[in-house]
Design an enzyme around this catalytic site. Structure first.
Site, PDB file in Angstrom:
ATOM      1  N   LYS A 189       9.852 -18.681  -6.448  1.00 16.81           N
ATOM      2  CA  LYS A 189      10.416 -17.508  -5.796  1.00 16.81           C
ATOM      3  C   LYS A 189      11.789 -17.898  -5.307  1.00 16.81           C
ATOM      4  CE  LYS A 189       8.215 -19.998  -2.189  1.00 16.81           C
ATOM      5  NZ  LYS A 189       6.799 -20.095  -1.550  1.00 16.81           N
ATOM      6  N   ARG A 238       0.014 -16.017   8.448  1.00 11.87           N
ATOM      7  CA  ARG A 238       1.291 -15.444   8.120  1.00 11.87           C
ATOM      8  C   ARG A 238       0.795 -14.433   7.139  1.00 11.87           C
ATOM      9  NH1 ARG A 238       5.336 -19.557   4.692  1.00 11.87           N
ATOM     10  NH2 ARG A 238       3.569 -19.289   3.123  1.00 11.87           N
ATOM     11  N   TYR A 244      39.133 -25.878  12.942  1.00 12.09           N
ATOM     12  CA  TYR A 244      38.913 -25.136  14.264  1.00 12.09           C
ATOM     13  C   TYR A 244      38.166 -25.869  15.420  1.00 12.09           C
ATOM     14  CZ  TYR A 244      39.299 -20.893  11.070  1.00 12.09           C
ATOM     15  OH  TYR A 244      39.621 -20.031  10.231  1.00 12.09           O
ATOM     16  N   MET A 254      34.601 -21.430   6.568  1.00 10.85           N
ATOM     17  CA  MET A 254      33.903 -20.512   5.545  1.00 10.85           C
ATOM     18  C   MET A 254      33.999 -21.025   4.308  1.00 10.85           C
ATOM     19  SD  MET A 254      34.593 -16.601   4.813  1.00 10.85           S
ATOM     20  CE  MET A 254      33.974 -15.969   6.514  1.00 10.85           C
TER      21      MET A 254
HETATM   22  C1  LIG Z   1       6.318 -21.388  -1.597  1.00 10.14           C
HETATM   23  C2  LIG Z   1       4.990 -21.476  -1.635  1.00 10.14           C
HETATM   24  C3  LIG Z   1       4.351 -22.275  -2.638  1.00 10.14           C
HETATM   25  C4  LIG Z   1       5.150 -23.621  -3.088  1.00 10.14           C
HETATM   26  O1  LIG Z   1       5.506 -24.618  -2.126  1.00 10.14           O
HETATM   27  P1  LIG Z   1       6.366 -25.840  -2.140  1.00 10.14           P
HETATM   28  O2  LIG Z   1       6.139 -26.368  -0.708  1.00 10.14           O
HETATM   29  O3  LIG Z   1       7.574 -25.659  -2.503  1.00 10.14           O
HETATM   30  O4  LIG Z   1       5.597 -26.699  -3.321  1.00 10.14           O
HETATM   31  C5  LIG Z   1       3.050 -22.405  -2.821  1.00 10.14           C
HETATM   32  N1  LIG Z   1       2.278 -21.468  -2.511  1.00 10.14           N
HETATM   33  C6  LIG Z   1       2.634 -20.319  -1.517  1.00 10.14           C
HETATM   34  C7  LIG Z   1       1.528 -19.551  -1.052  1.00 10.14           C
HETATM   35  C8  LIG Z   1       3.886 -20.550  -1.172  1.00 10.14           C
HETATM   36  O5  LIG Z   1       4.451 -19.690  -0.472  1.00 10.14           O
END
Ligand SMILES: *Cc1c(COP(=O)(O)O)cnc(C)c1O
Length: 367
Positions: A37, A134, A256, A304
């Protein structure tokens, strides 16, 4: 190498391939999927997904349906699960792109079943919540489903999964509790392959592997167990160019807020990277960069587009030289520690201005 690159992000695809092989070996006989992702954790979903496919990975997890559609364009044959669930898109779009929805509550189960009854069985992943609060079916909805399997009629149940909350922590009380609750839930549901562990969970041993593991961050070389030696190969190098060097001989302030004061004679270098590039502002006065083996501390505030380092210990440095922000002496986890965050956030914050170089790129190997 482009001369006009003021920042270079190098991604070692051979290291990603080696990390995938290492994790697969470790997880066997469980299947090793990949969570890619957020543009493969910021590293580039195209090169990363092609590399994993060439290593034999066939199962991929993304967050959004847009990510799923993009990945479908890259890997026509892959199994792609959209974690955000059926609500993330129209069932017709899931079908059009052959994407597998995670079903995160009873309403989504009903929605996919209705679609399957109209258009024929199609795969889905059932996500149970065992402690994240979640996404996923809460325990009360699991009870309803366990008492009435007909709610899944017509759905091709590809996987039942849950997600660990504390897998990277030394105290494994909650991890064990989630594992046991998951096993108990599986016994009450129709038989299907099961998946519990992401990166860190894999290192809890055989009882935590089930049928499939879903590592993300480990593929990119981050340490699954803080405090232990990292068994994975580093993937990322991040370099920024020195734009200007100044020799300071009278006391003066830097940047800054005038938050840093140079007391005595010093050499300062201005680097072409800042918080707009994901070099987090929390690294102000705290981060460390490297020139070869020599640490050059960040002085003053990260701005920045620019960051200032003290290069007094590197007299031979010249404008145009590259400085390692992430590299052999300073990995993503170390930088994250200095920034007060986790490696995941460092990777997914990497900016768009870096010129990206991929080592070991697989061309046209997608079957
Ligand atoms: C992001 C995610 C993973 C991968 O997690 P890592 O800690 O990066 O290995 C696996 N399963 C779900 C449901 C996730 O949201």
């Amino acid at each position: 190498m482009n001369n006009n690159a003021t920042g270079i992000l190098t991604v070692d695809l051979d290291a990603i391939a080696a990390n995938y092989r290492f994790l697969s070996e470790r997880a066997r006989p469980a299947v090793t999927a990949a969570a890619i992702k957020a543009n493969a954790y910021g590293l580039g979903v195209g090169p990363v997904s092609r590399t994993l496919w060439a290593e034999g990975c066939r199962d991929f997890f993304v967050a959004t349906i847009d990510e799923g559609i993009e990945l479908r364009g890259l890997l026509p044959e892959a199994r792609i699960t959209v974690l955000n669930g059926l609500i993330a898109g129209d069932p017709a779009l899931f079908r059009k792109y052959a994407l597998i929805p995670a079903l995160n509550d009873l309403g989504q189960i009903d929605g996919w079943r209705a679609d399957c009854q109209r258009n024929g069985p199609a795969p889905a992943v059932l996500h149970l919540d065992t402690g994240m609060a979640r996404l996923g079916l809460p325990p009360a909805e699991l009870d309803i489903l366990a008492d009435d399997h007909s709610r899944l009629d017509g759905i091709a149940l590809a996987l039942i999964m849950t997600h660990l909350a504390c897998a990277d922590e030394p105290d494994d009380t909650m991890t064990r509790r989630q594992r046991d609750d998951f096993a108990a839930a599986l016994a009450r549901l129709p038989r299907a392959p099961a998946s519990l562990s992401a990166s860190s969970g894999i290192f809890h041993g055989p009882d935590y592997l089930f049928d499939m593991v879903r590592p993300g961050v480990c593929l990119h070389g981050l340490n699954p167990r803080p405090g232990h030696p990292n068994p994975l190969r580093p993937v990322v190098r991040l370099q920024a160019k020195i734009l200007q060097i100044r020799d300071v001989d009278t006391p003066q302030t830097v940047g800054y807020g005038a938050s840093h004061r140079v007391a005595g004679p010093a050499r300062l270098a201005t680097l072409a990277a800042g918080y707009a590039d994901g070099y987090l502002r929390s690294l102000s006065g705290r981060g460390t960069a490297y020139m070869g083996e020599t640490a050059v501390p960040i002085v003053g505030r990260v701005s920045m587009d620019l960051t200032t380092v003290d290069i007094t210990r590197v007299p031979e440095a010249r404008p145009g030289d590259m400085v390692d922000l992430i590299g052999p002496r300073h990995d993503v986890d170390a930088l994250a520690e200095e920034a007060g965050t986790i490696g995941y956030e460092i990777l997914t914050s990497l900016g768009r201005r870096y010129h990206r170089h991929y080592l070991g790129e697989r061309c046209g190997e997608v079957a």
